[in-house]
Design an enzyme around this catalytic site. Structure first.
Site, PDB file in Angstrom:
ATOM      1  N   ARG A  16       0.808  -1.229   0.000  1.00 36.31           N
ATOM      2  CA  ARG A  16       0.000   0.000   0.000  1.00 36.31           C
ATOM      3  C   ARG A  16       0.842   1.281   0.000  1.00 36.31           C
ATOM      4  O   ARG A  16       0.321   2.376  -0.145  1.00 36.31           O
ATOM      5  CB  ARG A  16      -0.959   0.001   1.199  1.00 36.31           C
ATOM      6  CG  ARG A  16      -2.196  -0.843   0.941  1.00 36.31           C
ATOM      7  CD  ARG A  16      -3.089  -0.895   2.153  1.00 36.31           C
ATOM      8  NE  ARG A  16      -2.596  -1.848   3.136  1.00 36.31           N
ATOM      9  CZ  ARG A  16      -3.038  -1.913   4.397  1.00 36.31           C
ATOM     10  NH1 ARG A  16      -3.948  -1.048   4.824  1.00 36.31           N
ATOM     11  NH2 ARG A  16      -2.554  -2.815   5.226  1.00 36.31           N
ATOM     12  N   ASN A 385      39.204  29.789  -7.071  1.00 33.47           N
ATOM     13  CA  ASN A 385      39.954  28.761  -6.359  1.00 33.47           C
ATOM     14  C   ASN A 385      40.243  27.539  -7.199  1.00 33.47           C
ATOM     15  O   ASN A 385      40.997  26.681  -6.809  1.00 33.47           O
ATOM     16  CB  ASN A 385      39.195  28.338  -5.088  1.00 33.47           C
ATOM     17  CG  ASN A 385      37.814  27.803  -5.394  1.00 33.47           C
ATOM     18  OD1 ASN A 385      37.190  28.196  -6.383  1.00 33.47           O
ATOM     19  ND2 ASN A 385      37.328  26.892  -4.565  1.00 33.47           N
TER      20      ASN A 385
END
Ligand code: UD1
Ligand code: CA
Length: 454
Positions: A16, A385
């Site tokens: 279910r 960076n």
């Protein structure tokens, strides 16, 4: 006392849920239901946790690597009694055995401790609950003296038994030696053709054991999940408990219904938490912290007096005392901000260690960087960076002033008190106190005439 062994039933399909994910792996508060149950079993001091798996066994097994968990395979789901029987060979004769369920995640430790603490060979401990609508559950059948005699399943119950409101939660505890004598004798001649664990209650009574019944403080503790509606109900109950705890501990919540704690949240006193805060992993908030609306905070430490303004996202970061973050800031892992720092709107930081009193107020990316004290990073500053392969570091000393729209091409180092003119692309180190300007020279051309349409 005899060792405690916990058997968790988790072999059912959970159809279910309409899900490819095994039911017991659906999360409540960010953690799979089964893991909640395993954690509770550990808190009880279980020597071993036997988890009976079947549907989705591989996935369930892969979700948890833990030496205290013994996986027991039930290849065919022939009933709860059959499921527990699969674990019998792994249970020492002298063990006290507690049966739990992978889809019943929120039973309180205290509720279970009470059941197993007085358990010995002379009794069976059963957890029941009274329900206005008991349909579908096993009913607790008592005699005239109120003693439990048996459990009768819905489909096997007489009309009279169906009127009983006390139902079986499924959770019970009994010694292994009894299970070993009873379970092999179970029969499946009942309405569902299953081997019912619940049939052992009548066997216990026949053998002269007393059935010790207790009930949880709150029925949500024993609510199982069969579908996503029940999952949501449990989630909301869990979150309401968390909200209550936080308020009890000293936080004012703008709306206790609009906070989600998915992990471990510890707090100081006098916090203010606005709506829609989500906390994940391990988060610690100091006293007098203010959390604005719509913040997501994960694995972070926020010190006393810090303010996290609206719509900020923080992960793997340390925020110092009285820091001001956001609105719309994003602190990524490895960010460490000292006291009295400021990280403003549309600023992203990653692996950035920032000294006391430094400010990155607007529209910047600061990554793989270390900033000293009282640094001012102008709007639109970017630490470049990444060269496409490797990451490089940017180091800014104390009192550095970075003009707006500066690119710091790492690796690069700027010494104390240096100043960078706005719009610079900095590729070389700057010495202490120097001014660096690295931008195209401005030319003003007088008498310039704009082009005209031909
Ligand atoms: C069971 C109880 C019922 C109780 C109810 C509470 C029995 C016979 N009935 O009914 O008295 O009121 O729980 O919710 O025990 N499971 C396995 N292997 C199996 C069968 C089940 O692992 O072969 C697991 C399921 O995954 C599930 C749990 O055991 O998590 C309960 O099984 P389920 O079939 O849902 O029992 P109920 O019919 O709800
Ligand atoms: Ca069920």
């Amino acid at each position: 006392m005899n060792p405690l062994h916990v058997v968790i039933l988790a072999a059912g399909q959970g159809s279910r849920m309409k899900s490819a994910l095994p039911k017991v792996l659906h999360p409540v508060a960010g953690k799979p239901m089964l893991h909640h149950v395993v954690d509770t079993a550990k808190q009880l001091g279980a020597e071993k946790i036997h988890t009976v798996i079947g549907h989705g066994a591989d996935q369930v097994r892969a979700s948890l690597h833990d030496d205290s968990v013994n996986w027991v395979l039930q290849t065919e789901q022939l009933g709860t009694g059959h499921a527990v029987a699969q674990a019998l060979p792994d249970l020492p004769d002298n063990a006290r055995v507690l049966i739990l369920y992978g889809d019943v995640p929120l039973t309180r430790k205290d509720t279970l401790e009470a059941m197993v603490s007085d358990l010995d060979d002379s009794n069976l401990a059963l957890l029941t609950v009274d329900m206005d609508n008991p349909h579908g559950y096993g009913r607790i059948v008592r005699n005239d003296q109120g003693q439990v005699q048996a459990i009768v399943e819905q489909k096997d119950a007489t009309a009279e038994q169906q009127d009983i409101n006390e139902v079986n939660t499924g959770i019970l505890a009994v010694s292994a030696s009894h299970l070993k004598s009873w379970l092999p004798t179970l029969s499946n001649s009942n309405a569902q053709g299953e081997y019912y664990l619940t049939d052992i209650i009548a066997m216990a009574v026949d053998n002269g054991l007393s059935v010790t019944v207790s009930q949880p403080l709150n029925p949500f503790e024993v609510q199982g999940v069969n579908n996503r509606l029940q999952l949501a109900e449990l989630e909301r109950w869990y979150q309401s408990q968390q909200a209550e705890r936080l308020m009890t501990e000293g936080a004012t919540l703008a709306d206790p219904a609009r906070i989600d704690v998915r992990g471990e949240l510890t707090i100081g006193n006098d916090l203010w938490i606005d709506v829609n805060a989500v906390f994940e992993g391990k988060v610690s908030l100091g006293s007098n912290v203010v959390i604005g609306p719509n913040c997501v905070i994960k694995d972070a430490t926020i010190a006393d007096g810090a303010e996290i303004k609206a719509n900020s996202v923080i992960e793997g970061a340390v925020v110092g005392a009285n820091a001001q973050i956001g609105p719309f800031a994003r602190l990524r892992p490895g960010t460490e901000l000292a006291a009295n720092t400021k990280v403003g709107n549309f600023v992203e930081t990653k692996k950035a260690v920032v000294g006391e009193g430094s400010k990155i107020n607007h529209l910047s990316y600061v990554g793989d960087a270390s900033l000293g004290r009282n640094v001012n990073v102008g709007a639109g500053t970017i630490t470049c960076n990444y060269d496409g392969v490797n990451k490089h570091k940017t180091v800014l000393g104390d009192g550095v002033f970075v003009g707006s729209n500066t690119s710091l091409v790492a690796p690069v180092s700027v010494a104390d008190q240096a100043t960078i003119g706005a719009g610079s692309t900095i590729t070389r180190d700057i010495s202490e106190g120097e001014l660096a300007v690295a931008r195209g020279k401005q030319r003003n051309i007088s008498g310039w005439e704009r082009p005209k349409k031909a």
